[in-house]
Design a protein around this motif. Structure first.
Motif, PDB file in Angstrom:
ATOM      1  N   ALA A  96      66.183  16.055  41.897  1.00 29.25           N
ATOM      2  CA  ALA A  96      65.266  16.336  42.864  1.00 29.25           C
ATOM      3  C   ALA A  96      65.586  17.771  43.361  1.00 29.25           C
ATOM      4  O   ALA A  96      64.716  18.192  44.181  1.00 29.25           O
ATOM      5  N   LYS A  97      66.820  18.298  43.401  1.00 29.39           N
ATOM      6  CA  LYS A  97      67.202  19.538  43.965  1.00 29.39           C
ATOM      7  C   LYS A  97      67.185  20.738  42.942  1.00 29.39           C
ATOM      8  O   LYS A  97      67.558  21.736  43.068  1.00 29.39           O
ATOM      9  N   ARG A  98      66.836  20.144  41.806  1.00 29.29           N
ATOM     10  CA  ARG A  98      66.702  21.134  40.526  1.00 29.29           C
ATOM     11  C   ARG A  98      68.247  21.874  40.287  1.00 29.29           C
ATOM     12  O   ARG A  98      68.250  23.039  39.995  1.00 29.29           O
ATOM     13  N   LEU A  99      69.339  21.269  40.654  1.00 31.17           N
ATOM     14  CA  LEU A  99      70.652  21.691  40.590  1.00 31.17           C
ATOM     15  C   LEU A  99      70.787  21.799  39.121  1.00 31.17           C
ATOM     16  O   LEU A  99      70.733  20.881  38.211  1.00 31.17           O
ATOM     17  N   CYS A 104      74.580  17.033  44.005  1.00 30.39           N
ATOM     18  CA  CYS A 104      74.554  17.238  45.266  1.00 30.39           C
ATOM     19  C   CYS A 104      75.554  16.256  46.065  1.00 30.39           C
ATOM     20  O   CYS A 104      75.939  15.319  45.457  1.00 30.39           O
TER      21      CYS A 104
END
Lengths: 222, 309
Positions: free
Chosen positions: A153-156, A161
């Motif tokens: 969802a944070k495109r890491l 995360c």
């Protein structure tokens, strides 16, 4: 496949409220498979809209047709006659199909009957999950075949995360953490060393950020 | 400011336990709030870390950092989320921060926008924190800007990263920490610590892999204001497990907020006794007064033992 979901009857009724003679066009490819815009769904939806309009004392005449693929000009030819007989068209295809029909019939209002969702996979009966964002430069090789661009969802691109747990994603408990999946998968295939490498910033110019994209394959052009 | 004249770098490398505190920027266009906030923080903090929209839309970390400097705060560290800025804005703000003598930038992903901040917002997520750390280090060491452009002057700030001691499996946790350090993180600020045993396990793993020697580990403590907050932390798990004893103490206390300060202070004292710990960071929320209370009760004021980095 492209996954879509139906618009509500209320919204659909509102979109076509000004028209009295409308053609509903189903699509026989992706949206048929995902039970959103095939022949069966178009039949049920037109019945529901007809009923709703009747109750509103504003009857509507709806004709139906389902073609093989709305995103392919070849199949749009068969729409010429039915489209000529109505005031407007509702396309039950993905956004590409809707726009293909609109371009083909520039004089006719064309509306979308579905909400196009994503490129995804049917994982259990009537449950689809998003897998690919179509970024134009596939990085799956680095991540054991699990896409963090789409599924984190944070495109890491370098690791999980602080909200990651072994069970789920912090943002949505119904979803596994993509990074936990990547870790497990790389470990299972003996490629955990890939996680040591710093993944450099992605070149987003191949994704939508450069504007709508175009693919030209010269070797196939005539 | 260059790397040589960076005061925070000097303090961090002196071997003395550093003590830092968080500043949450105001929710309005409020310079007076920042002025008052600064006055209520102890004068001799080694640094103030300005948060970047952690829980709501607040005034910018950049402007708040600048206002704190006007208050005479020497070391003001700026957090930057990769959520809210694309690479152009990140690099540009980092250069601006360097020109304002910001001694360190803390690189964070940021809470997801759908968790309490603004679910409708599109996030930038152009770089991730590791990529940001790497890009900032490239500026510092090689004067290289975006796309390899040469900077007219190199920034001299340190680069900080966030570490989650409670992320499991431990192997994945260490892989990620190692990557942040390899990318160039000079220090690691942890999430708030409530479960000391879990933290010890993590520190042991860092020690075994030698990572504690490659970046300064600064654990964080957070006074819990009331039982509701304690329950929320337990439910969300963002700071790892919250021991039942913590909830029981907050619940049984006549003054829950004072008990929260006492719990955080006891934790700070325990953390201070670990030889690998290079500093303590205090999350003050909107209550700057509690920073001085924690420092006093934990005994982490002046005269902290010197430790060899």
């Amino acid at each position: 496949m492209i996954v879509a979901s139906p618009k509500s009857i209320t919204e659909l009724k509102d979109i076509i409220s000004a028209h009295r003679k409308v053609l509903f066009v189903g699509c026989g490819t992706c949206v048929s498979v995902c039970l959103a815009g095939g022949e069966r769904e178009v039949g049920i939806t037109s019945y529901a809209v007809r009923m709703a309009r009747k109750l509103d004392r504003n009857p509507i005449e709806i004709s139906q047709i389902t073609i093989e693929r709305q995103c392919d000009n070849e199949f749009l030819k068969e729409l010429a006659e039915p489209v000529s007989k109505v005031e407007a068209v509702v396309s039950f295809a993905c956004g590409a199909g809707v726009q293909a029909i609109a371009e083909r019939f520039p004089e006719k209002p064309v509306y979308a009957g579905l909400n196009t969702q994503f490129l995804g996979v049917l994982e259990e009966q009537a449950v689809w999950n998003e897998k690919c964002l179509g970024c134009g430069d596939c990085v799956l090789a680095h991540f054991g075949g699990i896409c963090p661009v789409t599924r984190c969802a944070k495109r890491l691109l370098n690791g999980p995360c602080g909200g990651s747990t072994e069970d789920h994603c912090e943002v949505n408990p119904d979803r596994p953490c993509a990074w936990q999946l990547i870790y497990k998968r790389l470990k299972a295939i003996g490629q955990l060393d890939r996680l040591e490498e710093i993944v450099m910033p992605k070149d987003w110019s191949t994704a939508w950020y450069g504007g709508a994209r175009k693919v030209v394959r010269k070797e196939h052009q005539v | 400011m260059t790397s040589e004249t960076n005061n925070f770098a000097r303090v961090l490398n002196s071997g003395r336990l550093v003590v830092t505190a968080e500043c949450l920027p105001p929710r309005g266009a409020d310079a007076v709030f920042v002025k008052d906030f600064s006055k209520k923080l102890p004068a001799n903090l080694d640094a103030v870390v300005v948060a970047d929209n952690p829980d709501a839309v607040r005034s910018s970390s950049f402007s708040t950092a600048s206002l704190l400097k006007r208050q005479g705060r020497r070391n003001v560290i700026m957090a930057m989320t990769t959520r809210d800025r694309n690479r152009i804005a990140l690099m540009s703000d980092a250069l601006g921060a360097a020109a304002l003598d910001i001694p360190a930038i803390l690189c964070v992903a940021g809470n997801h926008q759908s968790i309490s901040i603004c679910p409708q917002a599109a996030a930038a997520n152009d770089l991730d924190p590791v990529q940001l750390i790497h890009a900032l280090k490239d500026m510092i060491l090689h004067g290289a800007g975006l796309g390899g452009d040469k900077l007219t002057k190199k920034p001299g700030f340190l680069v900080g990263a966030v570490a989650q001691p409670y992320l499991r499996p431990m192997e994945l946790n260490l892989l990620y920490i190692r990557k942040k350090i390899s990318a160039g993180a000079d220090f690691l600020l942890t999430q708030a610590v409530f479960d000391f045993e879990g933290f010890e396990l993590w520190m042991e793993a860092l020690r075994e892999s030698g990572l504690d020697k490659r970046a300064a580990v600064i654990p964080c403590v957070m006074p819990i204001a009331d039982l509701e907050k304690a329950r929320e932390l337990k439910r969300t798990g963002i700071y790892g497990p919250i021991p039942d004893a913590v909830l029981a103490r907050i619940d049984g206390a006549a003054d829950a907020a004072a008990e929260g300060v006492a719990i955080a202070s006891e934790m700070a004292a325990k953390l201070k006794s670990m030889p690998e710990v290079r500093g303590i960071h205090i999350l003050s929320g909107d209550v700057p007064e509690i920073v001085a209370a924690v420092i006093e009760q934990a005994g982490i004021g002046a005269g902290n033992p010197v430790r060899v980095p």
